[in-house]
Design a protein around this motif. Structure first.
Motif, mmCIF file in Angstrom:
data_model
loop_
_atom_site.group_PDB
_atom_site.id
_atom_site.type_symbol
_atom_site.label_atom_id
_atom_site.label_comp_id
_atom_site.label_asym_id
_atom_site.label_seq_id
_atom_site.Cartn_x
_atom_site.Cartn_y
_atom_site.Cartn_z
ATOM 1 N N ASP A 1 1.453 10.490 15.586
ATOM 2 C CA ASP A 1 2.475 11.210 14.826
ATOM 3 C C ASP A 1 3.653 10.298 14.499
ATOM 4 O O ASP A 1 4.058 10.164 13.337
ATOM 5 C CB ASP A 1 2.932 12.438 15.627
ATOM 6 C CG ASP A 1 3.955 13.288 14.904
ATOM 7 O OD1 ASP A 1 4.146 13.140 13.674
ATOM 8 O OD2 ASP A 1 4.582 14.129 15.583
ATOM 9 N N ALA A 2 4.186 9.637 15.505
ATOM 10 C CA ALA A 2 5.350 8.770 15.294
ATOM 11 C C ALA A 2 5.010 7.573 14.402
ATOM 12 O O ALA A 2 5.794 7.201 13.524
ATOM 13 C CB ALA A 2 5.910 8.299 16.638
ATOM 14 N N CYS A 3 3.852 6.989 14.602
ATOM 15 C CA CYS A 3 3.466 5.822 13.796
ATOM 16 C C CYS A 3 3.253 6.204 12.335
ATOM 17 O O CYS A 3 3.518 5.399 11.436
ATOM 18 C CB CYS A 3 2.227 5.154 14.375
ATOM 19 S SG CYS A 3 2.576 4.180 15.868
ATOM 20 N N SER A 4 2.816 7.404 12.094
ATOM 21 C CA SER A 4 2.678 7.873 10.717
ATOM 22 C C SER A 4 4.041 7.884 10.023
ATOM 23 O O SER A 4 4.182 7.421 8.885
ATOM 24 C CB SER A 4 2.052 9.272 10.701
ATOM 25 O OG SER A 4 1.957 9.750 9.391
ATOM 26 N N GLY A 5 5.051 8.382 10.708
ATOM 27 C CA GLY A 5 6.407 8.360 10.166
ATOM 28 C C GLY A 5 6.941 6.953 10.012
ATOM 29 O O GLY A 5 7.654 6.635 9.056
ATOM 30 N N LEU A 6 6.561 6.086 10.924
ATOM 31 C CA LEU A 6 6.999 4.688 10.876
ATOM 32 C C LEU A 6 6.366 3.951 9.688
ATOM 33 O O LEU A 6 7.013 3.116 9.059
ATOM 34 C CB LEU A 6 6.654 4.020 12.206
ATOM 35 C CG LEU A 6 7.266 2.673 12.509
ATOM 36 C CD1 LEU A 6 8.780 2.687 12.389
ATOM 37 C CD2 LEU A 6 6.848 2.235 13.918
ATOM 38 N N VAL A 7 5.130 4.282 9.357
ATOM 39 C CA VAL A 7 4.488 3.696 8.172
ATOM 40 C C VAL A 7 5.298 4.036 6.927
ATOM 41 O O VAL A 7 5.486 3.196 6.043
ATOM 42 C CB VAL A 7 3.020 4.161 8.033
ATOM 43 C CG1 VAL A 7 2.457 3.832 6.654
ATOM 44 C CG2 VAL A 7 2.150 3.528 9.107
ATOM 45 N N ASP A 8 5.798 5.266 6.862
ATOM 46 C CA ASP A 8 6.631 5.664 5.714
ATOM 47 C C ASP A 8 7.882 4.796 5.620
ATOM 48 O O ASP A 8 8.288 4.405 4.529
ATOM 49 C CB ASP A 8 7.024 7.140 5.818
ATOM 50 C CG ASP A 8 5.845 8.071 5.641
ATOM 51 O OD1 ASP A 8 4.818 7.651 5.052
ATOM 52 O OD2 ASP A 8 5.938 9.236 6.094
ATOM 53 N N VAL A 9 8.490 4.491 6.750
ATOM 54 C CA VAL A 9 9.677 3.627 6.772
ATOM 55 C C VAL A 9 9.328 2.230 6.263
ATOM 56 O O VAL A 9 10.048 1.664 5.440
ATOM 57 C CB VAL A 9 10.281 3.561 8.197
ATOM 58 C CG1 VAL A 9 11.358 2.493 8.297
ATOM 59 C CG2 VAL A 9 10.831 4.922 8.603
ATOM 60 N N VAL A 10 8.222 1.682 6.742
ATOM 61 C CA VAL A 10 7.796 0.342 6.321
ATOM 62 C C VAL A 10 7.514 0.332 4.816
ATOM 63 O O VAL A 10 7.903 -0.589 4.101
ATOM 64 C CB VAL A 10 6.560 -0.123 7.124
ATOM 65 C CG1 VAL A 10 5.945 -1.368 6.517
ATOM 66 C CG2 VAL A 10 6.938 -0.367 8.576
ATOM 67 N N ARG A 11 6.846 1.375 4.341
ATOM 68 C CA ARG A 11 6.529 1.463 2.909
ATOM 69 C C ARG A 11 7.817 1.503 2.076
ATOM 70 O O ARG A 11 7.935 0.793 1.070
ATOM 71 C CB ARG A 11 5.684 2.694 2.626
ATOM 72 C CG ARG A 11 5.217 2.794 1.180
ATOM 73 C CD ARG A 11 4.375 4.027 0.904
ATOM 74 N NE ARG A 11 3.084 3.950 1.587
ATOM 75 C CZ ARG A 11 2.730 4.727 2.621
ATOM 76 N NH1 ARG A 11 3.553 5.631 3.099
ATOM 77 N NH2 ARG A 11 1.541 4.591 3.171
ATOM 78 N N LYS A 12 8.778 2.293 2.492
ATOM 79 C CA LYS A 12 10.056 2.392 1.763
ATOM 80 C C LYS A 12 10.798 1.061 1.772
ATOM 81 O O LYS A 12 11.353 0.649 0.758
ATOM 82 C CB LYS A 12 10.924 3.497 2.362
ATOM 83 C CG LYS A 12 10.439 4.885 2.040
ATOM 84 C CD LYS A 12 11.252 5.954 2.737
ATOM 85 C CE LYS A 12 10.601 7.313 2.536
ATOM 86 N NZ LYS A 12 11.179 8.341 3.379
ATOM 87 N N ARG A 13 10.809 0.382 2.916
ATOM 88 C CA ARG A 13 11.480 -0.931 2.992
ATOM 89 C C ARG A 13 10.771 -1.940 2.097
ATOM 90 O O ARG A 13 11.432 -2.722 1.405
ATOM 91 C CB ARG A 13 11.504 -1.438 4.440
ATOM 92 C CG ARG A 13 12.556 -0.765 5.299
ATOM 93 C CD ARG A 13 12.511 -1.301 6.729
ATOM 94 N NE ARG A 13 12.714 -2.728 6.814
ATOM 95 C CZ ARG A 13 13.775 -3.320 7.350
ATOM 96 N NH1 ARG A 13 14.747 -2.584 7.842
ATOM 97 N NH2 ARG A 13 13.863 -4.622 7.403
#
Length: 163
Positions: A144-156
């Motif tokens: 769950d947390a890593c899925s949200g973290l992927v979104d952060v990486v994608r946005k950056r």
């Protein structure tokens, strides 16, 4: 510009290597491998050089994650400078990180679960002294947390690409 992420638990044999393995797979699936650097470490040197706990490996394998190549290491002072996000699994490890982190890098320290959207837990519990269900629960939370973290990486990545 790569985003660098370090997952941290106590001994670097259960939770943080599981998070590293899950996140690596998600980053690969999202075709973001060239955009991110991923590693894990422990706050303690109990298991330096060891492979992840056999129960972690088994739980990860059941879900298609391979962590067999990972080896435990202890966090270093250089890690605070080199990583953009230093993500602790629980309050105790976050506190230890805050105590040893140079002041100018403290903003990089946070709990992994702040990136979760489906679970309300603030931390990832240590499964070491429990049964196999604890390792499965770790993966539920980490996924769950890593899925949200992927979104952060994608946005950056998109932000830097546009600049």
């Amino acid at each position: 510009m790569k985003t660098s992420i370090l997952f941290v638990c106590m001994g670097n044999i259960c939770r943080s290597p599981a998070a590293e393995g899950v996140f690596r797979a998600m980053v690969k699936s999202a075709n973001l491998e060239s955009e991110v650097r991923i590693d894990s470490a422990g706050t303690h040197a109990y298991h330096v050089g060891e492979a992840p706990d056999a129960r972690t490996q088994a739980a990860c394998r059941k879900r298609g994650y391979d962590v067999t190549d990972l080896r435990a290491r202890q966090i270093t002072v250089d890690d605070f400078r080199e990583f953009d996000y230093i993500l602790a699994m629980d309050w105790d490890n976050l506190t230890l990180l805050q105590q040893i982190c140079p002041k100018q890098y403290k903003h990089k320290l946070m709990l992994l679960m702040r990136f979760a959207s489906d679970h309300e837990e603030a931390t990832v519990p240590d499964p070491y002294y429990g049964g196999p269900e604890g390792f499965s629960k770790v993966l539920d939370l980490v996924e769950d947390a890593c899925s949200g973290l992927v979104d952060v990486v994608r946005k950056r990545a998109n932000m830097y690409a546009a600049a």
